[in-house]
Design a protein around this motif. Structure first.
Motif, PDB file in Angstrom:
ATOM      1  N   LYS A  19      50.149  30.794  49.342  1.00 12.97           N
ATOM      2  CA  LYS A  19      49.836  31.779  48.298  1.00 12.97           C
ATOM      3  C   LYS A  19      50.078  33.205  48.793  1.00 12.97           C
ATOM      4  O   LYS A  19      50.468  34.079  48.011  1.00 12.97           O
ATOM      5  N   VAL A  20      49.850  33.432  50.068  1.00 11.33           N
ATOM      6  CA  VAL A  20      50.156  34.746  50.647  1.00 11.33           C
ATOM      7  C   VAL A  20      51.645  35.033  50.516  1.00 11.33           C
ATOM      8  O   VAL A  20      52.055  36.143  50.145  1.00 11.33           O
ATOM      9  N   ASN A  21      52.470  34.048  50.811  1.00 13.57           N
ATOM     10  CA  ASN A  21      53.920  34.213  50.703  1.00 13.57           C
ATOM     11  C   ASN A  21      54.346  34.446  49.255  1.00 13.57           C
ATOM     12  O   ASN A  21      55.193  35.302  48.968  1.00 13.57           O
ATOM     13  N   THR A  22      53.741  33.686  48.351  1.00 12.79           N
ATOM     14  CA  THR A  22      54.050  33.861  46.928  1.00 12.79           C
ATOM     15  C   THR A  22      53.660  35.262  46.467  1.00 12.79           C
ATOM     16  O   THR A  22      54.397  35.918  45.720  1.00 12.79           O
ATOM     17  N   ASN A  23      52.511  35.719  46.933  1.00 12.71           N
ATOM     18  CA  ASN A  23      52.036  37.043  46.529  1.00 12.71           C
ATOM     19  C   ASN A  23      52.985  38.140  46.992  1.00 12.71           C
ATOM     20  O   ASN A  23      53.247  39.104  46.259  1.00 12.71           O
ATOM     21  N   SER A  24      53.509  38.016  48.202  1.00 10.44           N
ATOM     22  CA  SER A  24      54.466  39.020  48.706  1.00 10.44           C
ATOM     23  C   SER A  24      55.697  39.090  47.825  1.00 10.44           C
ATOM     24  O   SER A  24      56.207  40.175  47.519  1.00 10.44           O
ATOM     25  N   ILE A  25      56.180  37.931  47.404  1.00 11.16           N
ATOM     26  CA  ILE A  25      57.357  37.885  46.524  1.00 11.16           C
ATOM     27  C   ILE A  25      57.015  38.441  45.157  1.00 11.16           C
ATOM     28  O   ILE A  25      57.775  39.226  44.572  1.00 11.16           O
ATOM     29  N   HIS A  26      55.857  38.057  44.629  1.00 18.36           N
ATOM     30  CA  HIS A  26      55.460  38.506  43.294  1.00 18.36           C
ATOM     31  C   HIS A  26      55.330  40.025  43.241  1.00 18.36           C
ATOM     32  O   HIS A  26      55.708  40.660  42.241  1.00 18.36           O
ATOM     33  N   LYS A  27      54.805  40.631  44.287  1.00 25.67           N
ATOM     34  CA  LYS A  27      54.647  42.085  44.311  1.00 25.67           C
ATOM     35  C   LYS A  27      55.990  42.794  44.192  1.00 25.67           C
ATOM     36  O   LYS A  27      56.108  43.836  43.534  1.00 25.67           O
ATOM     37  N   GLU A  28      57.015  42.237  44.824  1.00 22.40           N
ATOM     38  CA  GLU A  28      58.348  42.838  44.733  1.00 22.40           C
ATOM     39  C   GLU A  28      58.890  42.743  43.312  1.00 22.40           C
ATOM     40  O   GLU A  28      59.435  43.715  42.767  1.00 22.40           O
ATOM     41  N   ARG A 276      35.849  47.275  46.319  1.00 19.41           N
ATOM     42  CA  ARG A 276      36.484  45.982  46.632  1.00 19.41           C
ATOM     43  C   ARG A 276      37.427  45.526  45.524  1.00 19.41           C
ATOM     44  O   ARG A 276      38.455  44.909  45.804  1.00 19.41           O
ATOM     45  N   LEU A 277      37.055  45.830  44.274  1.00 24.06           N
ATOM     46  CA  LEU A 277      37.929  45.431  43.164  1.00 24.06           C
ATOM     47  C   LEU A 277      39.259  46.166  43.252  1.00 24.06           C
ATOM     48  O   LEU A 277      40.321  45.563  43.035  1.00 24.06           O
ATOM     49  N   ASP A 278      39.226  47.446  43.583  1.00 20.62           N
ATOM     50  CA  ASP A 278      40.469  48.203  43.754  1.00 20.62           C
ATOM     51  C   ASP A 278      41.322  47.607  44.872  1.00 20.62           C
ATOM     52  O   ASP A 278      42.552  47.552  44.777  1.00 20.62           O
ATOM     53  N   ALA A 279      40.665  47.163  45.930  1.00 19.18           N
ATOM     54  CA  ALA A 279      41.389  46.563  47.057  1.00 19.18           C
ATOM     55  C   ALA A 279      42.084  45.269  46.644  1.00 19.18           C
ATOM     56  O   ALA A 279      43.231  45.007  47.043  1.00 19.18           O
ATOM     57  N   ILE A 280      41.403  44.469  45.829  1.00 17.41           N
ATOM     58  CA  ILE A 280      42.003  43.220  45.348  1.00 17.41           C
ATOM     59  C   ILE A 280      43.210  43.506  44.454  1.00 17.41           C
ATOM     60  O   ILE A 280      44.252  42.853  44.550  1.00 17.41           O
ATOM     61  N   ILE A 281      43.047  44.492  43.585  1.00 20.63           N
ATOM     62  CA  ILE A 281      44.141  44.865  42.682  1.00 20.63           C
ATOM     63  C   ILE A 281      45.360  45.289  43.480  1.00 20.63           C
ATOM     64  O   ILE A 281      46.499  44.912  43.176  1.00 20.63           O
ATOM     65  N   THR A 282      45.123  46.076  44.527  1.00 16.11           N
ATOM     66  CA  THR A 282      46.230  46.512  45.386  1.00 16.11           C
ATOM     67  C   THR A 282      46.862  45.323  46.098  1.00 16.11           C
ATOM     68  O   THR A 282      48.093  45.216  46.194  1.00 16.11           O
ATOM     69  N   TYR A 283      46.032  44.413  46.567  1.00 20.52           N
ATOM     70  CA  TYR A 283      46.545  43.244  47.293  1.00 20.52           C
ATOM     71  C   TYR A 283      47.483  42.406  46.426  1.00 20.52           C
ATOM     72  O   TYR A 283      48.543  41.969  46.881  1.00 20.52           O
ATOM     73  N   PHE A 284      47.083  42.194  45.179  1.00 14.38           N
ATOM     74  CA  PHE A 284      47.908  41.370  44.294  1.00 14.38           C
ATOM     75  C   PHE A 284      48.989  42.175  43.573  1.00 14.38           C
ATOM     76  O   PHE A 284      49.744  41.619  42.769  1.00 14.38           O
ATOM     77  N   GLY A 285      49.058  43.480  43.840  1.00 13.08           N
ATOM     78  CA  GLY A 285      50.122  44.296  43.254  1.00 13.08           C
ATOM     79  C   GLY A 285      49.967  44.548  41.777  1.00 13.08           C
ATOM     80  O   GLY A 285      50.946  44.793  41.072  1.00 13.08           O
ATOM     81  N   MET A 286      48.721  44.506  41.289  1.00 10.35           N
ATOM     82  CA  MET A 286      48.491  44.716  39.868  1.00 10.35           C
ATOM     83  C   MET A 286      48.319  46.209  39.571  1.00 10.35           C
ATOM     84  O   MET A 286      48.171  47.034  40.474  1.00 10.35           O
ATOM     85  N   LYS A 287      48.325  46.545  38.294  1.00 10.82           N
ATOM     86  CA  LYS A 287      48.181  47.945  37.873  1.00 10.82           C
ATOM     87  C   LYS A 287      46.759  48.426  38.152  1.00 10.82           C
ATOM     88  O   LYS A 287      45.791  47.712  37.899  1.00 10.82           O
ATOM     89  N   ASN A 288      46.640  49.657  38.678  1.00 13.37           N
ATOM     90  CA  ASN A 288      45.306  50.173  38.984  1.00 13.37           C
ATOM     91  C   ASN A 288      44.494  50.396  37.702  1.00 13.37           C
ATOM     92  O   ASN A 288      45.043  50.383  36.596  1.00 13.37           O
ATOM     93  N   LEU A 289      43.208  50.627  37.886  1.00 14.06           N
ATOM     94  CA  LEU A 289      42.289  50.743  36.751  1.00 14.06           C
ATOM     95  C   LEU A 289      41.981  52.199  36.384  1.00 14.06           C
ATOM     96  O   LEU A 289      40.970  52.474  35.734  1.00 14.06           O
TER      97      LEU A 289
END
Length: 449
Positions: A19-28, A276-289
Motif C-alpha cells: 500500500k505504501v508503494n501504491t500510495n507513492s504512485i497515486h500521489k504522482e 494529525r489529520l493534516d499529516a494524513i492528508i499530506t501522506y495520501f496526497g489529498m487536497k488540504n482542508l
C-alpha cells in the motif's frame, strides 16, 4: 508519524508495504490530475470558443491528457525496474479496460447532436454530416499506435456536422448551444472525463506492475471502494452516532483512502486531532482542508455579530484560540478583512450622530469624527472628509450664485424681473403668456393674408 503506521484519533492506520508503494504512485497521478483540472478551470473558455468547437476538439483534449498520463505511467514502471512493457501494449492491455471517456462525454454529445440533427431535418440541403476524428500518432517514434489510442478515448466516433453552410443558422439552436456550452455542468462533465482518463492510467499502472512483480503494489478492489463509499454515505446521512464517527471513517480510510469526503467529514465532526489529520492528508496526497477551515472560521465570525470595533477587538483572542483549535493558519487575513468591514460600519454609524450640512458644522464636527477614526484605526477618514467638504462647498457656491442673481434681479424693473426670473411659477406664467401672444400674432397674420 511512523513509516507504515499512522496515528489518528487514538487509533492507528496500518499501511502495508504494497500500500505504501501504491500510495507513492497515486500521489504522482493525483498531482497530474490537479494540474490538468486547474488548467481546465482557468482555460476552458480559451481553449474552446463554443459548443461546436468543444464537440469537434474534445477528443484532442482527451488525447493530450492521455499522453501525459501514459508518460507518468512509464515513469512509474521504470521506478519499479519494469522496462519490458511497451507503451502500445500498456495502453491496449492495461488502460483500455478502465477507459470511460466515451461515456463521460456522451451527455454533452447527445445534447449537441439533438440540436444539430434537428437543424438537419428542417434544412437538410444546408447541412452535411462529416467525420472529424483526429488522426493520432503514437507517443513517440518507436510506438505508433493510432488505432489503439483512438479506441481508448472512444470506441465510437462522434458524428460531427458541418455547420458552415450557406444562409443563417437558426437563432434558437444557437442559443441552445450557447446555454449548454456556458453551463457549469458542461465544464464539470469534461473535468470528470479528464480525471477518469488519468485514473485509468493509474489503475493500469498498478495492474501492469503486479503482472510482472506480483504483490509489489496494492490494487484496491471494487468491493473495498464500495465499502468506503458506504461508510461515508452513512456518516453524511446521520446514520452513525457521533461517538462512532471517527472509528468508522478510519475504517473507510483502510478500505480506500483516496476519497476527499472522508477527510472533510473527519474534520467537520471530529476536528483536526492536533494536526494529525493534516499529516494524513499530506501522506495520501489529498487536497488540504484550508477551504473547509476558512468556512468554519468565517461562520464563527458571523456568530460574533460585532457592530463596533471595540466589540470585535474584545473577541480577537477567542477567535485566535478557535483558529488554533481547528489548525487554521491563515486566519489573520480573514480576521483583518472582517475587521475592515466592522470599521467601515462602525464609522458610518458614528457619522449619523453629527450634522454635516454646512461648512460651520463641518468645522465643528469633523475633528471629533477624526478623533474617533484614530481610536478605531479607520484610515479612510481624510479622503472621506475632503469629499464631504467639496460637496458642501459646491452646494454653498451654487447658493451664493443664486443669491447674487436674485439680488441683481431685484434691482431691475418688474417687467425685466418677469422676463428673467428663474422662479418655477414665474416660468409657467411666462410660458402661458408666450402661447397667448403667439395665438394673437397667428390670428393677425391670418387676417392680413
Amino acid at each position: 508519524m511512523q513509516p507504515n503506521k499512522i496515528e489518528i484519533f487514538d487509533s492507528f492506520i496500518e499501511i502495508s508495504c504494497d500500500k505504501v508503494n501504491t500510495n507513492s504512485i497515486h500521489k504522482e497521478f493525483n498531482s497530474l490530475t490537479r494540474e490538468q483540472v486547474n488548467l481546465l478551470e482557468s482555460n476552458f473558455y480559451t481553449r474552446f470558443a463554443n459548443l461546436d468547437e468543444l464537440y469537434e476538439k474534445s477528443d484532442e483534449l482527451a488525447y493530450d491528457v492521455l499522453r501525459k498520463a501514459i508518460d507518468q505511467a512509464m515513469k512509474s514502471l521504470a521506478t519499479h525496474e519494469i522496462y519490458e512493457i511497451a507503451e502500445k501494449q500498456f495502453l491496449s492491455r492495461f488502460v483500455e479496460p478502465y477507459a470511460t471517456w466515451e461515456e463521460d462525454f456522451e451527455p454533452i454529445a447527445a445534447q449537441y447532436e439533438a440540436i444539430v440533427e434537428n437543424t438537419a431535418e428542417l434544412d437538410a440541403h444546408r447541412t452535411a454530416r462529416r467525420q472529424n476524428r483526429r488522426q493520432w500518432v503514437g507517443f513517440n517514434q518507436e510506438a505508433v499506435y493510432q488505432a489503439d489510442a483512438k479506441n481508448v478515448i472512444s470506441n465510437v466516433g462522434h458524428g460531427v456536422f458541418n455547420l458552415m453552410a450557406k444562409g443563417v443558422t437558426a437563432i434558437g439552436n444557437s442559443v441552445k448551444k450557447d446555454e449548454i456550452f456556458k453551463s457549469r455542468k458542461t465544464v464539470s462533465q469534461i473535468i470528470n472525463g479528464v480525471t477518469n482518463i488519468i485514473n485509468a492510467a493509474f489503475l493500469g499502472t498498478i495492474d501492469a506492475i503486479n503482472s510482472v512483480k506480483p504483490g509489489t503494489v496494492y490494487a484496491y478492489s471494487a468491493e473495498e471502494i464500495s465499502k468506503s463509499k458506504a461508510l461515508v454515505e452513512s456518516v453524511e446521512n446521520g446514520r452513525i452516532p457521533m461517538e462512532k464517527i471517527p472509528l468508522n471513517l478510519i475504517h473507510a480510510i483502510n478500505f480506500y483512502p483516496y476519497s476527499q469526503k472522508i477527510y472533510t467529514l473527519l474534520f467537520q465532526n471530529c476536528g483536526g486531532d492536533k494536526g494529525r489529520l493534516d499529516a494524513i492528508i499530506t501522506y495520501f496526497g489529498m487536497k488540504n482542508l484550508d477551504a473547509e477551515k476558512r468556512k468554519l472560521f468565517e461562520n464563527k465570525l458571523k456568530e460574533l455579530n460585532a457592530s463596533t470595533v471595540f466589540e470585535f477587538q474584545a473577541n480577537v483572542a477567542a477567535l485566535q484560540q478557535y483558529a488554533d483549535t481547528i489548525e487554521y493558519s491563515d486566519y489573520e487575513s480573514v480576521l483583518n478583512k472582517a475587521l475592515e468591514i466592522v470599521k467601515e460600519n462602525d464609522f458610518n454609524n458614528e457619522v449619523k450622530k453629527y450634522p454635516l450640512q454646512t461648512l460651520a458644522e463641518c468645522d465643528q464636527n469633523l475633528p471629533l469624527l477624526e478623533d474617533y477614526c484614530t481610536q478605531i484605526g479607520y484610515n479612510k477618514f481624510r479622503d472621506w472628509s475632503s469629499n464631504i467638504r467639496r460637496k458642501i462647498e459646491a452646494v454653498h457656491e451654487q447658493e451664493e450664485i443664486k443669491k447674487q442673481k436674485a439680488e441683481a434681479l431685484a434691482k431691475k424693473s418688474k417687467f425685466m424681473q418677469f422676463l428673467l426670473s428663474d422662479d418655477p411659477s414665474t416660468k409657467k406664467k411666462r410660458g402661458a403668456l408666450s402661447l397667448v401672444l403667439f395665438a394673437i400674432l397667428f390670428v393677425l397674420w391670418h387676417r392680413n393674408s
